[in-house]
Design a protein around this motif. Structure first.
Motif, mmCIF file in Angstrom:
data_model
loop_
_atom_site.group_PDB
_atom_site.id
_atom_site.type_symbol
_atom_site.label_atom_id
_atom_site.label_comp_id
_atom_site.label_asym_id
_atom_site.label_seq_id
_atom_site.Cartn_x
_atom_site.Cartn_y
_atom_site.Cartn_z
ATOM 1 N N THR A 173 0.850 -1.194 0.000
ATOM 2 C CA THR A 173 0.000 0.000 0.000
ATOM 3 C C THR A 173 0.885 1.243 0.000
ATOM 4 O O THR A 173 2.090 1.155 0.254
ATOM 5 N N LEU A 196 -1.566 0.585 -5.574
ATOM 6 C CA LEU A 196 -0.771 -0.512 -5.030
ATOM 7 C C LEU A 196 0.540 -0.618 -5.792
ATOM 8 O O LEU A 196 0.614 -0.285 -6.972
ATOM 9 N N GLU A 214 -5.954 0.601 -7.212
ATOM 10 C CA GLU A 214 -6.429 -0.439 -6.309
ATOM 11 C C GLU A 214 -7.433 -1.310 -7.067
ATOM 12 O O GLU A 214 -8.490 -0.867 -7.466
ATOM 13 N N ARG A 247 -8.716 -4.798 -1.782
ATOM 14 C CA ARG A 247 -8.867 -3.792 -0.733
ATOM 15 C C ARG A 247 -9.739 -4.332 0.391
ATOM 16 O O ARG A 247 -10.771 -4.958 0.160
#
Length: 270
Positions: A173, A196, A214, A247
């Motif tokens: 992250t 990411l 993401e 996520r």
């Protein structure tokens, strides 16, 4: 915002963290809050919970983590986004998650109880395999379980398939971008981005580091492998078992008393 129930988490086996925790506990009790800890930690007039799962049952209003980033990561995992975490860095610790060091504890507690703070939310991810989930704030690392072979990783990104032989893979992250990924040449990302980093470990064909939005990532390894979440928790995965990285439905929440700049660069000495 009221803080009726406050849990204090400290670095394991640190007398300094325990001493600081007793000071914090006294300050919080003076403000009218109940203090909770998790066994075996016991502080001044604290209610001792038998295990971390009881944090959710007791519906904490705040968790205070005293130590370094490792302590804060544990607190984030245990409270699972249901309450904010306030991180205090003790001497000898480094990291990007702490809001203050031990020099300003009294001032910080006064500001918190005067509602002079904001709640800072950060994206988390989780690895799902065989119906078991491993959440992470910083990164998910998938590595080979045996040193005898170099596995082949099949990676599916947004209907695009990649096959590569390598020792492992890190999905990081933005807040974790100064950790394991950075040590392998990955970039530093601003904490507020929703993206990411996919970083290969010892790729045979020098597979590049990728920055992607993401999105759901599907990974399959042709050998037995291990999943590590934030370097603290692991899960063994059978060969060719599908691993999904996506996520997490709940963000991590941090209580902040001051605006944060590019904390990653400060951590690295810039």
């Amino acid at each position: 915002m009221e803080f009726k129930k406050v849990c204090i988490v400290t670095r394991y086996s640190s007398m300094l963290a325990r001493d600081i925790a007793n000071i914090v506990a006294d300050l919080i009790i003076d403000k009218g809050s109940d203090v909770y800890t998790i066994a075996p930690l016991s502080l001044n007039s604290s209610h001792v919970l038998s295990n971390e799962d009881m944090l959710k049952e007791e519906k904490m209003d705040l968790v205070i983590a005293i130590g370094g980033d490792g302590t804060a990561l544990r607190a984030v995992r245990w409270i699972d986004g249901l309450a904010p975490v306030f991180s205090i860095r003790i001497k000898g610790s480094r990291g990007v998650l702490a809001d203050i060091n031990t020099d300003t504890i009294h001032e910080a507690i006064d500001m918190i109880y005067a509602n002079k703070f904001y709640v800072d939310e950060r994206m988390r991810i989780h690895a799902i395999s065989n119906e078991e989930s491993q959440p992470a704030l910083n990164e998910i690392m998938i590595s080979k379980a045996s040193t005898l072979v170099t596995p082949t990783y099949n990676i599916e990104l947004d209907d695009y398939s990649i096959k590569e032989k390598m020792d492992g893979l890190i999905i990081s992250t933005p807040i974790g971008s100064s950790g394991y990924s950075y040590s392998l040449g990955g970039p530093i990302m601003h904490e507020q981005l929703n993206a990411l980093i996919i970083t290969p470990i010892a790729s045979i064909n020098r597979f590049p580091i990728l920055i992607v939005p993401e999105l759901d990532i599907k990974i399959k390894v042709n050998e037995e492998s291990m999943i590590f979440a934030d370097g603290q928790y692991n899960l063994k995965v059978d060969s060719n078992e599908i691993i999904r990285i996506k996520r997490h439905p709940r963000n991590a929440k941090f209580l902040r008393i001051r605006k944060r700049g590019l904390t990653h660069l400060a951590k690295l000495g810039y």
